[in-house]
Design a protein around this motif. Sequence first.
Motif, PDB file in Angstrom:
ATOM      1  N   GLU A   1       0.841  -1.200   0.000  1.00 56.94           N
ATOM      2  CA  GLU A   1       0.000   0.000   0.000  1.00 56.94           C
ATOM      3  C   GLU A   1       0.877   1.252   0.000  1.00 56.94           C
ATOM      4  OE1 GLU A   1      -3.618   2.046   2.584  1.00 56.94           O
ATOM      5  OE2 GLU A   1      -2.762   0.134   3.207  1.00 56.94           O
ATOM      6  N   GLY A   2       0.588   2.145  -0.925  1.00 60.41           N
ATOM      7  CA  GLY A   2       1.353   3.389  -1.035  1.00 60.41           C
ATOM      8  C   GLY A   2       2.429   3.355  -2.100  1.00 60.41           C
ATOM      9  N   ASP A   3       2.781   2.153  -2.588  1.00 62.83           N
ATOM     10  CA  ASP A   3       3.784   2.053  -3.656  1.00 62.83           C
ATOM     11  C   ASP A   3       3.261   2.690  -4.943  1.00 62.83           C
ATOM     12  OD1 ASP A   3       5.396   0.669  -1.946  1.00 62.83           O
ATOM     13  OD2 ASP A   3       5.137  -1.295  -2.906  1.00 62.83           O
ATOM     14  N   LYS A   4       4.204   3.165  -5.740  1.00 60.70           N
ATOM     15  CA  LYS A   4       3.848   3.646  -7.070  1.00 60.70           C
ATOM     16  C   LYS A   4       3.434   2.454  -7.924  1.00 60.70           C
ATOM     17  CE  LYS A   4       5.632   6.434 -10.901  1.00 60.70           C
ATOM     18  NZ  LYS A   4       6.822   7.145 -11.431  1.00 60.70           N
ATOM     19  N   PHE A   5       2.331   2.601  -8.658  1.00 63.33           N
ATOM     20  CA  PHE A   5       1.856   1.486  -9.482  1.00 63.33           C
ATOM     21  C   PHE A   5       2.921   1.107 -10.515  1.00 63.33           C
ATOM     22  CE2 PHE A   5      -2.777   3.140  -9.004  1.00 63.33           C
ATOM     23  CZ  PHE A   5      -2.826   2.641  -7.702  1.00 63.33           C
ATOM     24  N   PRO A   6       3.189  -0.196 -10.675  1.00 64.78           N
ATOM     25  CA  PRO A   6       4.193  -0.607 -11.672  1.00 64.78           C
ATOM     26  C   PRO A   6       3.714  -0.332 -13.091  1.00 64.78           C
ATOM     27  CG  PRO A   6       3.082  -2.522 -10.728  1.00 64.78           C
ATOM     28  CD  PRO A   6       2.609  -1.339  -9.950  1.00 64.78           C
ATOM     29  N   LEU A   7       4.671  -0.120 -13.972  1.00 61.87           N
ATOM     30  CA  LEU A   7       4.343   0.034 -15.394  1.00 61.87           C
ATOM     31  C   LEU A   7       4.321  -1.341 -16.037  1.00 61.87           C
ATOM     32  CD1 LEU A   7       6.564   3.141 -16.284  1.00 61.87           C
ATOM     33  CD2 LEU A   7       4.067   3.083 -15.981  1.00 61.87           C
ATOM     34  N   PHE A   8       3.217  -1.693 -16.644  1.00 60.27           N
ATOM     35  CA  PHE A   8       3.072  -3.006 -17.264  1.00 60.27           C
ATOM     36  C   PHE A   8       3.191  -2.899 -18.775  1.00 60.27           C
ATOM     37  CE2 PHE A   8       0.335  -3.557 -13.394  1.00 60.27           C
ATOM     38  CZ  PHE A   8       1.169  -4.449 -12.737  1.00 60.27           C
ATOM     39  N   ASP A   9       3.819  -3.884 -19.376  1.00 55.70           N
ATOM     40  CA  ASP A   9       3.873  -3.984 -20.827  1.00 55.70           C
ATOM     41  C   ASP A   9       2.558  -4.615 -21.290  1.00 55.70           C
ATOM     42  OD1 ASP A   9       4.296  -4.503 -23.496  1.00 55.70           O
ATOM     43  OD2 ASP A   9       6.303  -5.332 -23.222  1.00 55.70           O
ATOM     44  N   ASN A  10       1.775  -3.865 -22.042  1.00 57.67           N
ATOM     45  CA  ASN A  10       0.453  -4.349 -22.454  1.00 57.67           C
ATOM     46  C   ASN A  10       0.508  -5.529 -23.418  1.00 57.67           C
ATOM     47  OD1 ASN A  10      -0.713  -2.416 -20.869  1.00 57.67           O
ATOM     48  ND2 ASN A  10      -1.038  -0.948 -22.533  1.00 57.67           N
ATOM     49  N   LYS A  11       1.701  -5.816 -23.944  1.00 54.77           N
ATOM     50  CA  LYS A  11       1.829  -6.990 -24.814  1.00 54.77           C
ATOM     51  C   LYS A  11       1.790  -8.284 -23.998  1.00 54.77           C
ATOM     52  CE  LYS A  11       4.543  -4.547 -28.319  1.00 54.77           C
ATOM     53  NZ  LYS A  11       5.871  -4.446 -28.994  1.00 54.77           N
ATOM     54  N   ASN A  12       2.037  -8.155 -22.697  1.00 55.52           N
ATOM     55  CA  ASN A  12       1.986  -9.328 -21.824  1.00 55.52           C
ATOM     56  C   ASN A  12       0.539  -9.756 -21.570  1.00 55.52           C
ATOM     57  OD1 ASN A  12       4.751  -9.135 -21.590  1.00 55.52           O
ATOM     58  ND2 ASN A  12       4.706  -8.064 -19.628  1.00 55.52           N
ATOM     59  N   LYS A  13       0.415 -11.003 -21.141  1.00 56.28           N
ATOM     60  CA  LYS A  13      -0.898 -11.503 -20.725  1.00 56.28           C
ATOM     61  C   LYS A  13      -0.949 -11.466 -19.205  1.00 56.28           C
ATOM     62  CE  LYS A  13      -1.213 -14.291 -24.875  1.00 56.28           C
ATOM     63  NZ  LYS A  13      -1.895 -13.224 -25.586  1.00 56.28           N
ATOM     64  N   LEU A  14      -2.063 -10.969 -18.684  1.00 58.04           N
ATOM     65  CA  LEU A  14      -2.216 -10.836 -17.239  1.00 58.04           C
ATOM     66  C   LEU A  14      -2.984 -12.020 -16.675  1.00 58.04           C
ATOM     67  CD1 LEU A  14      -1.865  -8.887 -14.755  1.00 58.04           C
ATOM     68  CD2 LEU A  14      -4.204  -8.143 -15.221  1.00 58.04           C
ATOM     69  N   ILE A  15      -2.457 -12.609 -15.615  1.00 59.17           N
ATOM     70  CA  ILE A  15      -3.175 -13.660 -14.886  1.00 59.17           C
ATOM     71  C   ILE A  15      -3.543 -13.112 -13.509  1.00 59.17           C
ATOM     72  CG2 ILE A  15      -3.026 -15.950 -13.836  1.00 59.17           C
ATOM     73  CD1 ILE A  15      -1.277 -16.814 -16.164  1.00 59.17           C
ATOM     74  N   ASP A  16      -4.823 -13.143 -13.212  1.00 58.93           N
ATOM     75  CA  ASP A  16      -5.366 -12.607 -11.962  1.00 58.93           C
ATOM     76  C   ASP A  16      -5.622 -13.755 -10.987  1.00 58.93           C
ATOM     77  OD1 ASP A  16      -7.121 -11.605  -9.952  1.00 58.93           O
ATOM     78  OD2 ASP A  16      -8.839 -11.781 -11.327  1.00 58.93           O
ATOM     79  N   ALA A  17      -4.805 -13.836  -9.929  1.00 62.56           N
ATOM     80  CA  ALA A  17      -4.993 -14.838  -8.875  1.00 62.56           C
ATOM     81  C   ALA A  17      -4.913 -14.126  -7.515  1.00 62.56           C
ATOM     82  CB  ALA A  17      -3.949 -15.941  -8.987  1.00 62.56           C
ATOM     83  N   ILE A  18      -5.710 -13.077  -7.373  1.00 63.20           N
ATOM     84  CA  ILE A  18      -5.608 -12.227  -6.183  1.00 63.20           C
ATOM     85  C   ILE A  18      -6.530 -12.718  -5.064  1.00 63.20           C
ATOM     86  CG2 ILE A  18      -5.777  -9.867  -5.296  1.00 63.20           C
ATOM     87  CD1 ILE A  18      -5.371  -8.918  -8.241  1.00 63.20           C
ATOM     88  N   PHE A  19      -7.823 -12.838  -5.356  1.00 63.86           N
ATOM     89  CA  PHE A  19      -8.776 -13.169  -4.302  1.00 63.86           C
ATOM     90  C   PHE A  19      -9.484 -14.515  -4.459  1.00 63.86           C
ATOM     91  CE2 PHE A  19      -9.285  -8.386  -3.771  1.00 63.86           C
ATOM     92  CZ  PHE A  19      -8.483  -8.347  -2.647  1.00 63.86           C
ATOM     93  N   GLY A  20      -9.986 -14.813  -5.663  1.00 61.96           N
ATOM     94  CA  GLY A  20     -10.778 -16.032  -5.831  1.00 61.96           C
ATOM     95  C   GLY A  20     -12.166 -15.912  -5.219  1.00 61.96           C
ATOM     96  N   ILE A  21     -12.761 -17.074  -4.868  1.00 63.66           N
ATOM     97  CA  ILE A  21     -14.154 -17.087  -4.412  1.00 63.66           C
ATOM     98  C   ILE A  21     -14.316 -16.711  -2.950  1.00 63.66           C
ATOM     99  CG2 ILE A  21     -14.825 -18.824  -6.108  1.00 63.66           C
ATOM    100  CD1 ILE A  21     -14.784 -20.903  -3.851  1.00 63.66           C
ATOM    101  N   GLY A  22     -13.216 -16.643  -2.214  1.00 57.19           N
ATOM    102  CA  GLY A  22     -13.317 -16.462  -0.767  1.00 57.19           C
ATOM    103  C   GLY A  22     -13.625 -15.044  -0.327  1.00 57.19           C
TER     104      GLY A  22
END
Length: 514
Positions: A113-134
Amino acid sequence: MKILSLNQIKKVDQYCIDYEDISSIELMERAAKSCFDWIIQHYNHKLRKISFIILVGNGKNGGDGLSLSRMLHLHGARVKIYILNISNHFSNEFIINKNKILRYGIELNSINEGDKFPLFDNKNKLIDAIFGIGLNRPIKKKYWKSFFYYLNNQKFSSVISIDVPSGLFMEKNHDIIIKATHTLTFQVPKIPFFLSDYAFYVGKWYLLNIGWKKKYIHNMYVKNFYIDNTDVHSIYRSREKFSHKGNYGHGLIIGGSYGMIGSVLLSAKASFRIGIGKLSVYLPHCGNKIIQTVLPESIIKTDRKENLISSIPNNFIIQKYAAIGIGMGMGKDPITEYALESFLLRLRKKNKKIPMVIDADAINILSKKPNILNLLLEKETILTPHQKEFERLCGTWKNDYQKLSLLKKFSKKYNIFLVLKGAHTVISTPHGNLYFNSTGNPGMATAGSGDVLTGMITGLLAQGYSSKNACIMGVYLHGLAGDIASKELNEESIMAMDIINYIGKAYKKLKNHE
């Protein structure tokens, strides 16, 4: 197929651990492997050319993401992992998989929390495994909400969410959600996948098998179901060699007004295509030649009025029709309104339990005169509204969960079936169960499609299918015929008559278990 609650999903996972003598880590490996196999298949084994950004939380869903990261790395993909330190609690599965990642030297980053958001290369594919069903409470901190908005404004070539898009609640309204292009969900579909409020976030979803024991799920009591080929195949009854038209019922279609005879024709033709034995059609006199010419198989009975239905004869109550479909193109003239009310009243007084499908203008008349609803025959009546017709019946709703609640309450109050038409058409039963359809496509959003469905359900009722099974089989075959039409034509070109013309091929796919 059963749709399980969050607590039931947890129980099945625990059952696998307890009775298969496997650890939670081994079950997690199964889940990650099923995601890995999907990625391999979806991207045609070209992992060495693909870069993945993998966002993980510090719970079990994050553990899935770390395990998947390791598999992708070992097969040549470029992997960059970001751990989102949203809470101070780390699951055991997360810790074990993080230690494995460190042994393989995969790039591992943290976002606090508070970090500068990273710069992402949009050519990459993003996998979201943050929260799930819980996830069971909203994201409160402004930083993480802003980060989710930031992610959704990136233009990744694809966003793959594991189990559910992060931020999506299983059984209540949402807060801020990751926008996925693909959702890889485990074993059973989740309720939000069928709701228009969440379609923007879920994207296209896929069911992945992680080896749950079917026998254990079979004994679970649920209120929500997903209609698939297996369900409908178990309902379907093949024809006997020495049967005749009398074995498949004599139905009655009532509807039409000047300029709206086509809706009756569509319903009647669909009844025949679905397999009804005989069909009578009652409509204004102006529709006589049209139906006689285009559908000579039907028996025509006309009203004394030229352009509208002014009364529904008593002998329709005396005669033993196996099913009635009513309302298509009927109009809302006061004379027609009275004719419908009078007909329902006479049926009630005579205690004639004829299965009935009420559609279109007949539903609109019920909305204007809610006292008529008490005349509907319990457990024998099916209403087939589209969204606006249902709104006229029940009032407005704030979100899709409230809409489902209204649907169940209405069915239970009047002890009838409701078929709410749309993407993933949903059937509500008198017992408060919901059945979501798996077939259909946007090309079916065309004039007359609903008239076809009414005719199909009426035809199935006439053949002796129960109200519940006629609804289930009707919406499934209706959507399947539309899917076949979409493949052989295209979504933009589908007309209601095309759906009718592909009912035969839909039956073939059903019988062949395709």
